[in-house]
Design a protein around this motif. Structure first.
Motif, PDB file in Angstrom:
ATOM      1  N   GLY A  26       0.605  -1.054  -0.001  1.00 47.75           N
ATOM      2  CA  GLY A  26      -0.130  -0.068  -0.105  1.00 47.75           C
ATOM      3  C   GLY A  26       0.751   1.209   0.050  1.00 47.75           C
ATOM      4  O   GLY A  26       0.224   2.300  -0.344  1.00 47.75           O
ATOM      5  N   ARG A 143      -7.718  -4.005  -3.960  1.00 49.06           N
ATOM      6  CA  ARG A 143      -7.980  -3.429  -2.674  1.00 49.06           C
ATOM      7  C   ARG A 143      -9.467  -3.679  -2.044  1.00 49.06           C
ATOM      8  O   ARG A 143     -10.350  -3.657  -3.037  1.00 49.06           O
ATOM      9  N   ASP A 185      -3.941  -4.369   0.405  1.00 51.40           N
ATOM     10  CA  ASP A 185      -3.944  -3.753   1.487  1.00 51.40           C
ATOM     11  C   ASP A 185      -3.361  -4.336   2.862  1.00 51.40           C
ATOM     12  O   ASP A 185      -3.113  -3.859   3.917  1.00 51.40           O
ATOM     13  N   ASP A 194      -6.376 -12.289   4.050  1.00 49.54           N
ATOM     14  CA  ASP A 194      -7.761 -11.730   3.970  1.00 49.54           C
ATOM     15  C   ASP A 194      -8.526 -12.926   3.705  1.00 49.54           C
ATOM     16  O   ASP A 194      -8.687 -13.509   2.602  1.00 49.54           O
TER      17      ASP A 194
END
Length: 264
Positions: A26, A143, A185, A194
């Motif tokens: 990021g 993202r 991210d 994630d």
């Protein structure tokens, strides 16, 4: 239901300014380069990492050129294991065949597919026809936006008009043989994968997918396998000891792959 296949470790070589680095995804920015945060800069060459992966038969990995000044380093990595690694970063219809000729097993394409940040099916068809579906990987690095994941291009700086979904993957998989998905991210943060994204990728997958971003434990491979029913593979970066990390040992991943692939 048991997994269709086992999730395995896929290696990477991220290149920035001609060196192997681990960067917090990021923080990459053309407008504010002073904000770049780097976790690791290798003293070993790109070729050294490539030869290490070849020694342990870690196929399906990727070399990513993060910006200009990386072509020579990328060619060194590909030359050290011809046909063993994929190449991404600035790939388009004009240079794709050159990178395959340089030893890439497949080319990975992102920004070329999104002129003015809008998806072009015409461009996808063109490059797929040029190199062949079996030699093309589409990078869907993204993202998170609420409960959605939006594809990001240009080193994850610019948002596109494409949302990762079942329909998106179905369409794209007609023209490529794999997907690569960096969760930008969480990339480089070593704070966990994630999970929602991995689970959805497993549901939507029709072709192989490699996920990268946040892996910080050897057990993340088992987690990814469970969440995706073995349809998604995993890349480790900053947490890995060969990249200066302290959380995951490279040899442990090699052993895990051998077990998963019944090579031991």
């Amino acid at each position: 239901m048991p997994p269709i296949r086992h999730s395995v470790f896929r290696p990477c070589i991220d290149l920035h300014d001609g060196q192997v680095k681990q960067i917090i995804g990021g923080t990459l920015s053309d407008t504010a380069p002073e904000n770049l945060r780097t976790n690791f800069v290798a003293s070993d060459s790109p070729g050294d990492f490539s030869r290490l992966y070849k020694k342990h038969n870690l196929g399906g990995g990727h070399v990513i050129k993060l910006g200009p000044g990386n072509d020579a380093a990328a060619r060194e990595a590909l030359g050290a294991w011809s046909g063993g690694l994929q190449i991404g970063g600035g790939i388009n219809d004009e240079n794709a065949m050159q990178w395959l000729d340089a030893g890439a097993s497949k080319v990975i394409v992102t920004s070329y597919l999104f002129p003015n940040a809008r998806f072009s099916l015409e461009r996808l068809r063109k490059i797929s026809s040029l190199v062949g579906k079996d030699k093309l990987v589409v990078d869907l690095s993204c993202r998170r936006r609420g409960e959605r994941w939006v594809v990001a291009m240009n080193r994850w700086q610019d948002m596109t008009d494409m949302e990762i979904s079942q329909d998106t993957l179905n369409l794209l998989s007609e023209y490529c043989s794999e997907f690569l998905v960096h969760a930008a991210d969480v990339e480089g943060l070593c704070q966990g994968i994630d999970r929602d994204l991995v689970e959805n990728l497993g549901k939507w997958a029709q072709i192989p997918i490699t996920y990268a971003g946040g892996a910080n434990d050897i057990d993340d491979l088992d987690l990814v396998e469970r969440l995706s029913e073995g349809r998604v593979d995993l890349t480790y970066g900053s947490s890995l000891d060969i990249f200066g990390g302290t959380l995951v040992k490279f040899q442990s991943l090699v052993d895990r792959n051998m077990k998963a692939l019944d090579l031991d």
